[in-house]
Design an enzyme around this catalytic site. Structure first.
Site, PDB file in Angstrom:
ATOM      1  N   GLU A   1       4.141   8.613  -4.099  1.00  0.00           N
ATOM      2  CA  GLU A   1       4.950   8.204  -2.943  1.00  0.00           C
ATOM      3  C   GLU A   1       5.957   7.128  -3.365  1.00  0.00           C
ATOM      4  O   GLU A   1       6.468   6.391  -2.544  1.00  0.00           O
ATOM      5  CB  GLU A   1       4.041   7.766  -1.781  1.00  0.00           C
ATOM      6  CG  GLU A   1       3.234   8.960  -1.241  1.00  0.00           C
ATOM      7  CD  GLU A   1       2.298   8.608  -0.079  1.00  0.00           C
ATOM      8  OE1 GLU A   1       2.403   7.492   0.456  1.00  0.00           O
ATOM      9  OE2 GLU A   1       1.470   9.461   0.277  1.00  0.00           O
TER      10      GLU A   1
ATOM     11  N   GLU B   1       0.880  -1.186   0.000  1.00  0.00           N
ATOM     12  CA  GLU B   1       0.000   0.000   0.000  1.00  0.00           C
ATOM     13  C   GLU B   1       0.908   1.224   0.000  1.00  0.00           C
ATOM     14  O   GLU B   1       1.153   1.839   1.019  1.00  0.00           O
ATOM     15  CB  GLU B   1      -0.957  -0.016   1.201  1.00  0.00           C
ATOM     16  CG  GLU B   1      -0.327  -0.275   2.557  1.00  0.00           C
ATOM     17  CD  GLU B   1      -1.286   0.091   3.701  1.00  0.00           C
ATOM     18  OE1 GLU B   1      -2.165   0.954   3.504  1.00  0.00           O
ATOM     19  OE2 GLU B   1      -1.129  -0.465   4.790  1.00  0.00           O
TER      20      GLU B   1
END
Lengths: 645, 645
Positions: free
Chosen positions: A446, A437
């Site tokens: 990210e 995740e």
């Protein structure tokens, strides 16, 4: 008038506004209070103050350029700046200050072609504003800009800077009912020019006057990006219910309830149409308060985001910085995200291993954090009745302490925990399923692609990655509020930085479009002997998307979203049209434009977006190209914002 | 390569540019030197360096997405950033650095839809630029942007910031000869977008390539507002004269001579058309040098302004500050201005007094300075054979010393000198003729209206004012150079200040229009017992003018001019169309726009201008309104610039 502007009071402020140029302040205030209003809008001067316009007209009703010498002398004396005579004023003193909104005289004519009328209007405007500002009124209702209003804008602009406490509410009808040709966005464009002339001054906001017929929702949408401080309801727009009481149409109700989220002041304007003769003036405000009481409860996302509307947050940098426990805590509470992951692992296990098989499936959770995906993977395995061995890999030493506790107290032998960076670790085993995740609001922001490039060496050649892909979407966006927030830093860096924002005071100018996609595992990359990619060029992206903007607006920046395929048809999305119900882990991302661009109705714009990389960092650059101007390429070389590898 | 960039050398720099991708540097340099060239443009690498594009095509000539694994490995290694092999380079070392301009490979394809070709092109571009920048070449020729060029702009933009000494010359054909539909401003628009994307970077300029047929002058005009560092002459555009020698058309000659004022580098491009087979390559450069030698002498204004082109000066404030002697000295040298004044006084005297009359005409020179108008008034009287008594009124104590000397040594009894401010003095006498020279570039911007309001009390009720009126004109203007100058101060104040500028690198986007006028004497003003106006509202002005802009451009600001009627048909003007021949006292004035506005072709813009006043000062505000966006109202309340009363 704290009751009007204090946003923490759940009770809404509803004021009275009588259609009169002359009145007695005491009886007006008494009457407004008796009918349950929180404030009243009153003219500042009596109508006879208009004599100082000296707008003598001739037989043809043209303003006469020759006024008699006596008047001329008198006018020049007045122009020197005499105080009001007390009998000229309706708002005479401080007695009701907290209860009053002053109204500037409607006869002021700042765009007259006559120098005398124009000059005297400006003097009268300054005099009135200076007086109510002296009294400390919190707001003033300013006249609607007419077709030509540039000198009005200039005159008001001069005064805005000198106001300390007082706000200007500019009366803007949502639709211009004067014109026969109904251009539904004309009033918005007029307002937009006015505030542009005035440099988007924070003291200048809108008192939006609602019409009997509301235009399409897409037209209404644009107003949510504007600083609406008041909403005016002329009594004539109310329908009559079976009992003879005033009510609003369903469309009006829906729009008003949306407006209520922005906590404006409400104003009942008695337009003298006397449409509901059997009821008193009090019932209108009672009805508006009733609408407020019957607002739906906030949904989970709204509850979670309450207070964060239009608030700029920097995106997380979980690779460079280790997240804090409280950050994990918040995100682990998402009721939807982990259920989707569990479902994805469950179906992957069903597909991968035959029922009744004793085979052990190796699941690796890379970037395990405090372990929620480990727990969910165990639950999926139990539900699927499959044997699993789970590795939990985490590089944050603080989160790793929690993982040790979880293994000892909850998970037991089925779980092996490994400390280290997934990009650099030697493979402890080969995985059937890689679960991660690592997504940000913009999908790859990210550095999920770079992390999974590294983790892929743990994956069997026929192994599965959850997520299996993620796509990034963008939309052109208008929001003077958010742009002003960014501007307030007064530097280039903040204009070239993306922000995570719960978008509220915005208008999305066109539906989102996909700009790029990442898929995992990526078998095409050339790898070195260690199994790592030789360079990062395969993770760079460039995309140009074209948007058709139907209704004009100011382009302040670009909204970004992601949509991810976790496994087959299990989708996790923050894209408005496919948003996973109730998931609150991600707000959209916002990329500002340094210089906003005005888009006429029916215009076409190209947005160019890049994801770029060198050996130390990843960054985005973006620019906008239209047939009537273009932006600079923002964040060149990642000078202002980047994500460290 | 000092000879190319040193602007003080009257000799122009003419370079050679051979149409070849491969060559031997020594023989090329030798040949260029032998044919009299000052520099040569050479490719940086040999054409075989193109192998690193890895743009293998399939049978359908499409770029193949699957390249063989061996190539893939080799490509990723190259991408890591290996040095050039010396045999790949044409420009190998420092030997000819001062004589060379490097040329980026034409095969670089930064806007390919293929990720591999795009990525490798960017790496090759960086590698070439980094190499010539390392060698210290002063300039690099970059390829013409093709129809889609945004990734090219982004790639170049990234590098611009790292260049220290090296400039980019971007090859821009004046007309796009590739397209069948000839859009004459397409190349300009392409360039304009490119440099906008690159934030108008100062290292990015134009190498303008001339076509065989030049478009209309109004199209050519726009290029003068651009940073042209080089002009490329393909040999095919030269005509052949009777002797078989190459010459340029008259239109080309005129354009080139205009360009020569900007001191660019000139480049002869051997396009291999072999149009003048009997002459050598040297004759083209000789012809360009011949054109330079036969440039017309500078006229008086050019001589006076030489070195001041595009240089920003603050307007004088002669009311608040006393001028220095050298300032008077310069302005007194104007050969035209004082002749016009003398002519005006002469005709006024002829009209006012019958011939042979003994009547004495009183002339008052208000703001006499060091006395030039006194001298000219005496000469006018002598020529007109009229008796005069002259008062010279001056408030500058330093200039007043000169006036005393002049009276003692030159003028004698006919002249009375009075020290003081014309606005406050008690009248020594009543004048028949009031003469003043209080005009600024914008007409009223040195407060002539306010000064003459005061001086008017000395004037007989049928007296004459010289000047009798002055009008102010404005034009929308494009000049990235001047706008960059203003930007370089990095503050709002400089964007809201007018400048006196000898306009050179500009394009005037539409002909000037009048915005307002002042007439003297002004008998309509209400005056107090002392004869002074009660307030200054009669000197405020507001005007909106609409301009049709035929050919698109960037609006950077507004040019201002004045035209004055000194007396009857005696006009003194700095308006381009009616400019008084040879008068150099005033350059135009320039009002910047904080944010430039892009104007498409055939657009209409409104410019609003105000002259405003309070009891201490006078200031201007201005704004621009178009159907595709508007400016802020600049200089609100005179916050950034004003003229003290």
């Amino acid at each position: 008038m704290a009751s009007i502007i204090d946003k923490n009071v759940p009770r809404i402020a509803v004021g009275a506004f009588y259609n009169q140029e002359n009145c007695d302040i005491t009886s007006s205030v008494t009457s407004a209070k008796e009918t349950g209003h929180d404030f009243i809008i009153l003219p500042i001067t009596h109508s006879n103050y208009k004599r100082f316009l000296f707008d003598q007209v001739d037989n043809n009703m043209q303003i006469n350029d020759d006024i008699i010498d006596n008047d001329k002398q008198c006018m020049e004396e007045w122009r020197k700046g005499n105080p009001f005579l007390k009998d000229d004023l309706i708002i005479k003193d401080n007695e009701h200050t907290d209860y009053l909104v002053g109204k500037i005289s409607e006869w002021i004519n700042l765009d007259s072609s006559n120098h005398r009328v124009r000059t005297n209007s400006e003097i009268a405007l300054k005099q009135q504003l200076s007086w109510v500002s002296h009294l400390g009124l919190s707001a003033i209702l300013a006249p609607t800009p007419t077709n030509s209003f540039v000198n009005y804008a200039r005159s008001l602009n001069t005064i805005l800077g000198s106001l300390t406490y007082t706000h200007i509410w500019m009366r803007i009808p949502l639709i211009n009912e004067d014109t026969s040709c109904s251009n539904e966005i004309e009033m918005w464009e007029r307002w937009n020019k006015f505030r542009t002339f005035c440099e988007n001054h924070s003291k200048l906001s809108i008192a939006l006057e609602l019409p009997a017929d509301l235009p399409d929702e897409v037209i209404l949408e644009r107003w949510f990006a504007e600083p609406i401080k008041a909403v005016i309801f002329p009594t004539k727009i109310f329908l009559t219910n079976a009992k003879g009481y005033p009510v609003l149409s369903r469309k009006h109700q829906a729009f008003v309830k949306k407006l209520m989220k922005y906590k404006p002041n409400f104003v009942i304007f008695d337009d003298m149409t006397n449409k509901h003769p059997k009821v008193g003036f009090a019932v209108y405000q009672e009805y508006i308060r009733y609408l407020n009481r019957t607002m739906p409860e906030l949904d989970q996302i709204e509850q979670f985001g309450n207070g964060y509307q239009d608030f700029l947050q920097s995106p997380l940098q979980p690779l460079m910085e280790n997240l804090e426990s409280s950050t994990y805590e918040i995100f682990e509470k998402d009721p939807v995200k982990y259920a989707l992951y569990e479902k994805a692992v469950y179906h992957a296990l069903l597909d991968r291993v035959a029922p009744e098989s004793n085979e052990i499936t190796v699941i690796m959770v890379v970037g395990a954090g405090r372990g929620p995906l480990v727990t969910r993977s165990l639950q999926a395995a139990e539900k699927a009745k499959r044997n699993v061995k789970i590795y939990a890999i985490e590089k944050n030493p603080n989160a790793f302490v929690t993982l040790q506790n979880m293994k000892a107290k909850v998970w037991g032998d089925k779980v092996t925990i490994v400390f280290g960076d997934m990009r650099k670790l030697k493979s402890p085993d080969k995985a059937d399923i890689l679960v991660s995740e690592l997504l940000g609001s913009f999908g790859d922001n990210e550095l999920s692609p770079e992390c999974l490039d590294g983790a892929q060496k743990f994956l069997k050649s026929d192994g599965i990655s959850i997520p299996s892909s993620y796509s990034t979407f963008i939309s052109p966006l208008s929001s003077s509020k958010i742009h002003n927030e960014v501007s307030s830093y007064k530097d280039l860096t903040h204009f070239e930085t993306p922000y995570v924002v719960m978008l509220q005071s915005v208008a999305i100018l066109a539906k989102p479009k996909e700009i790029w996609k990442f898929e995992h595992p990526n078998r095409l990359v050339v790898r070195d002997n260690e199994g790592n990619p030789i360079n990062n060029y395969h993770n760079t992206r460039y995309s140009k998307v074209t948007f058709d903007v139907k209704f004009g607006g100011i382009l302040h920046g670009i909204a970004g979203y992601f949509e991810s395929v976790l496994y087959k048809d299990i989708i996790m999305s923050i894209l408005p049209e496919t948003h996973s119900d109730g998931m609150f882990s991600w707000f959209p991302i916002f990329f500002p434009l340094k210089t906003p661009i005005y888009l006429p109705s029916n215009s076409t714009i190209d947005i160019h977006f890049w994801r770029l990389s060198n050996s130390q960092k990843v960054w985005y650059e973006w620019c906008v190209d239209t047939s009537f101007g273009s932006s600079i390429i923002q964040n060149v070389g990642g000078r202002s914002s980047w994500i460290g590898l």
